[in-house]
Scaffold this motif. Structure first.
Motif, PDB file in Angstrom:
ATOM      1  N   TYR A  78      -6.571  -4.147   2.743  1.00  9.21           N
ATOM      2  CA  TYR A  78      -6.241  -5.548   2.474  1.00  9.21           C
ATOM      3  C   TYR A  78      -5.413  -5.680   1.197  1.00  9.21           C
ATOM      4  O   TYR A  78      -4.593  -6.578   1.079  1.00  9.21           O
ATOM      5  N   LEU A  79      -5.631  -4.807   0.241  1.00  7.03           N
ATOM      6  CA  LEU A  79      -4.926  -4.886  -1.034  1.00  7.03           C
ATOM      7  C   LEU A  79      -3.573  -4.187  -1.005  1.00  7.03           C
ATOM      8  O   LEU A  79      -2.797  -4.335  -1.939  1.00  7.03           O
ATOM      9  N   ASN A  80      -3.271  -3.434   0.037  1.00  7.95           N
ATOM     10  CA  ASN A  80      -2.014  -2.710   0.132  1.00  7.95           C
ATOM     11  C   ASN A  80      -0.909  -3.662   0.596  1.00  7.95           C
ATOM     12  O   ASN A  80      -0.974  -4.211   1.692  1.00  7.95           O
ATOM     13  N   PRO A  81       0.140  -3.868  -0.212  1.00  2.00           N
ATOM     14  CA  PRO A  81       1.205  -4.803   0.174  1.00  2.00           C
ATOM     15  C   PRO A  81       1.930  -4.418   1.468  1.00  2.00           C
ATOM     16  O   PRO A  81       2.493  -5.285   2.123  1.00  2.00           O
ATOM     17  N   LYS A  82       1.893  -3.161   1.851  1.00  5.97           N
ATOM     18  CA  LYS A  82       2.535  -2.747   3.099  1.00  5.97           C
ATOM     19  C   LYS A  82       1.874  -3.389   4.319  1.00  5.97           C
ATOM     20  O   LYS A  82       2.508  -3.561   5.345  1.00  5.97           O
ATOM     21  N   ASN A  83       0.589  -3.728   4.200  1.00  4.45           N
ATOM     22  CA  ASN A  83      -0.157  -4.266   5.341  1.00  4.45           C
ATOM     23  C   ASN A  83      -0.201  -5.788   5.367  1.00  4.45           C
ATOM     24  O   ASN A  83      -0.802  -6.362   6.269  1.00  4.45           O
ATOM     25  N   TRP A  84       0.416  -6.452   4.427  1.00  7.24           N
ATOM     26  CA  TRP A  84       0.291  -7.903   4.344  1.00  7.24           C
ATOM     27  C   TRP A  84       0.999  -8.624   5.481  1.00  7.24           C
ATOM     28  O   TRP A  84       0.590  -9.685   5.902  1.00  7.24           O
ATOM     29  N   ARG A  85       2.072  -8.085   6.013  1.00  3.75           N
ATOM     30  CA  ARG A  85       2.817  -8.761   7.080  1.00  3.75           C
ATOM     31  C   ARG A  85       2.469  -8.250   8.471  1.00  3.75           C
ATOM     32  O   ARG A  85       2.928  -8.788   9.457  1.00  3.75           O
TER      33      ARG A  85
END
Length: 92
Positions: A78-85
């Motif tokens: 959840y904290l990894n920006p790669k997974n935000w989209r």
């Protein structure tokens, strides 16, 4: 369909403590990022920021032991920006 079933079981105290420690980890990292912008003296900023990072990592490791590696992996994703989209594989 495909949604997780929420159980009515009470979580053990150590699990709740582990989740709290993981939250403290995030708060300490935010504090470390904010510290350079405070009106403290430069040596004090260095001590506070590095102290927040060190204590935060210790709390993270203890919290990870209490909650288990699956919960920690999900929390970190959840904290990894790669997974935000990315869409959840169960959402359609």
């Amino acid at each position: 369909m495909g949604k997780e079933i929420v159980s009515n079981e009470k979580k053990p105290l150590l699990f709740k403590l582990g989740i709290g420690l993981l939250m403290m980890w995030g708060i300490l990292w935010i504090a470390a990022l904010i510290t350079p912008f405070t009106p403290l003296a430069t040596p004090t900023k260095a001590v506070v920021a590095s102290g927040c990072i060190i204590v935060g990592e210790i709390l993270f490791l203890i919290g990870a032991v209490f909650v288990g590696k699956e919960v920690v992996a999900k929390y970190k994703s959840y904290l990894n920006p790669k997974n935000w989209r990315k869409k959840d594989k169960y959402e359609e």
